[in-house]
Design a protein around this motif. Structure first.
Motif, PDB file in Angstrom:
ATOM      1  N   ASP A  81      45.641  44.501  19.494  1.00  0.00           N
ATOM      2  CA  ASP A  81      46.497  44.189  18.453  1.00  0.00           C
ATOM      3  C   ASP A  81      47.645  44.544  19.168  1.00  0.00           C
ATOM      4  OD1 ASP A  81      44.254  44.080  16.503  1.00  0.00           O
ATOM      5  OD2 ASP A  81      44.814  46.613  15.991  1.00  0.00           O
ATOM      6  N   THR A 123      44.996  39.798  16.902  1.00  0.00           N
ATOM      7  CA  THR A 123      43.863  41.180  17.586  1.00  0.00           C
ATOM      8  C   THR A 123      43.057  39.873  18.734  1.00  0.00           C
ATOM      9  OG1 THR A 123      43.617  41.959  15.312  1.00  0.00           O
ATOM     10  CG2 THR A 123      41.526  41.816  17.353  1.00  0.00           C
ATOM     11  N   ARG A 156      38.728  45.459  22.873  1.00  0.00           N
ATOM     12  CA  ARG A 156      39.749  44.479  21.648  1.00  0.00           C
ATOM     13  C   ARG A 156      41.096  44.978  21.741  1.00  0.00           C
ATOM     14  NH1 ARG A 156      37.674  42.905  16.351  1.00  0.00           N
ATOM     15  NH2 ARG A 156      38.060  44.702  15.754  1.00  0.00           N
ATOM     16  N   ALA A 198      42.854  48.240  19.677  1.00  0.00           N
ATOM     17  CA  ALA A 198      42.296  48.101  18.298  1.00  0.00           C
ATOM     18  C   ALA A 198      41.078  48.860  17.973  1.00  0.00           C
ATOM     19  CB  ALA A 198      42.092  46.148  18.232  1.00  0.00           C
ATOM     20  N   THR A 254      50.515  39.734  13.639  1.00  0.00           N
ATOM     21  CA  THR A 254      49.616  41.248  14.556  1.00  0.00           C
ATOM     22  C   THR A 254      48.376  40.018  14.999  1.00  0.00           C
ATOM     23  OG1 THR A 254      50.153  42.686  13.369  1.00  0.00           O
ATOM     24  CG2 THR A 254      48.283  42.849  14.478  1.00  0.00           C
TER      25      THR A 254
END
Length: 276
Positions: free
Chosen positions: A143, A158, A141, A126, A156
């Motif tokens: 996605d 996260t 992080r 991400a 999506t």
């Protein structure tokens, strides 16, 4: 379709021969140590034994010592966790997918083959938050993107890999990211089961002498198809809202097959031919 395919295959085979010839020429030009080569494969008319002797002499250094052979070091072992903007490790990819797929999402969604649970499309690192920490201390992080065939929704999620929690969920309709391998295989399976797939099967039989019964017998490329006014039959009018595919199949160790006129609607599980 079959006649069109055969004409196309003839062009593709000819193009392949030209490409191979071009590759052979390029290799001959770029290979080191071939300048002035004679028919025996050695330089300036010297024998193979002379060449070997010259190579041995060149391998000895100015002090007469042989040069040690080069050593290729193995790539370092991949850690369980990356840092900062490092690519996601295999462990992080697997962990992100598990965190993102909650029990609620699994139970309320459908994959490309009609099974429970959404179709996973990909996992990517991400983008860092604008007001967050940067560098090695930045939170890791990921996605995770899913496609829910139950209602044609792109989901999506996260995931914060440090805390193991989903920090954001986004849902969109009418968004069609690139196809996953599983989706292309499912599209090929639907095509083979449909009467419109008869031309593909006939050309496979002609090229290999064997029956085409499974997508595993093909190398599959494909692209998302979106409906355009007047460019398709009514059966494909929802492509774009639905997940639709144009396949570019290739016979393994053989030619491409032209199936561009066929579109597979994965959401409706139907095959249609484009209007000409």
């Amino acid at each position: 379709m079959r006649n069109i395919v055969h004409r196309h295959l003839g062009k593709m085979v000819a193009g392949t021969a030209i490409a191979v010839a071009g590759t052979a020429v390029m290799v001959a030009v770029t290979l080191p140590g071939t300048a002035g080569a004679d028919d025996s494969g050695t330089r300036t008319g010297r024998s193979a034994a002379q060449e070997a002797g010259a190579a041995g002499a060149g391998a000895a250094g100015a002090g007469g010592r042989a040069v040690a052979p080069g050593v290729v070091e193995e790539a370092p072992a991949e850690g369980r966790k990356g840092e900062g903007s490092d690519p996601l490790t295999d462990d992080e990819l697997e962990r992100a997918g598990k965190i993102a797929l909650s029990r609620q999402l699994f139970g309320s969604s459908e994959s490309v083959d009609g099974e429970r649970g959404p179709q996973r499309l990909g996992v990517d690192l991400a983008e860092p938050e604008a007001d967050g920490a940067a560098g090695p201390d930045a939170p890791r992080r990921a996605d995770v993107t899913f496609y829910d065939y139950r209602d044609d929704t792109l989901v999506t999620r996260t995931v914060d890999l440090g805390t193991g929690k989903v920090v954001h969920t986004d849902t969109q309709h009418g968004v069609q990211p690139p196809l996953s391998r599983a989706e292309k295989a499912e599209a090929a399976g639907l095509l083979l089961a449909d009467p419109l797939g008869s031309g593909l099967k006939a050309d496979y039989q002609d090229a290999t002498g064997k029956a085409l019964t499974s997508p595993d017998q093909l190398q599959l490329s494909g692209a998302v198809y979106r409906a355009a006014p007047g460019a398709q039959p009514a059966a494909l009018d929802q492509c774009g809202e639905h997940r639709c595919v144009r396949l570019f199949p290739k016979i393994k160790n053989g030619p491409w097959v032209d199936a561009r006129s066929l579109v597979i609607d994965l959401s409706a599980r139907k095959v249609a031919r484009l209007d000409r």
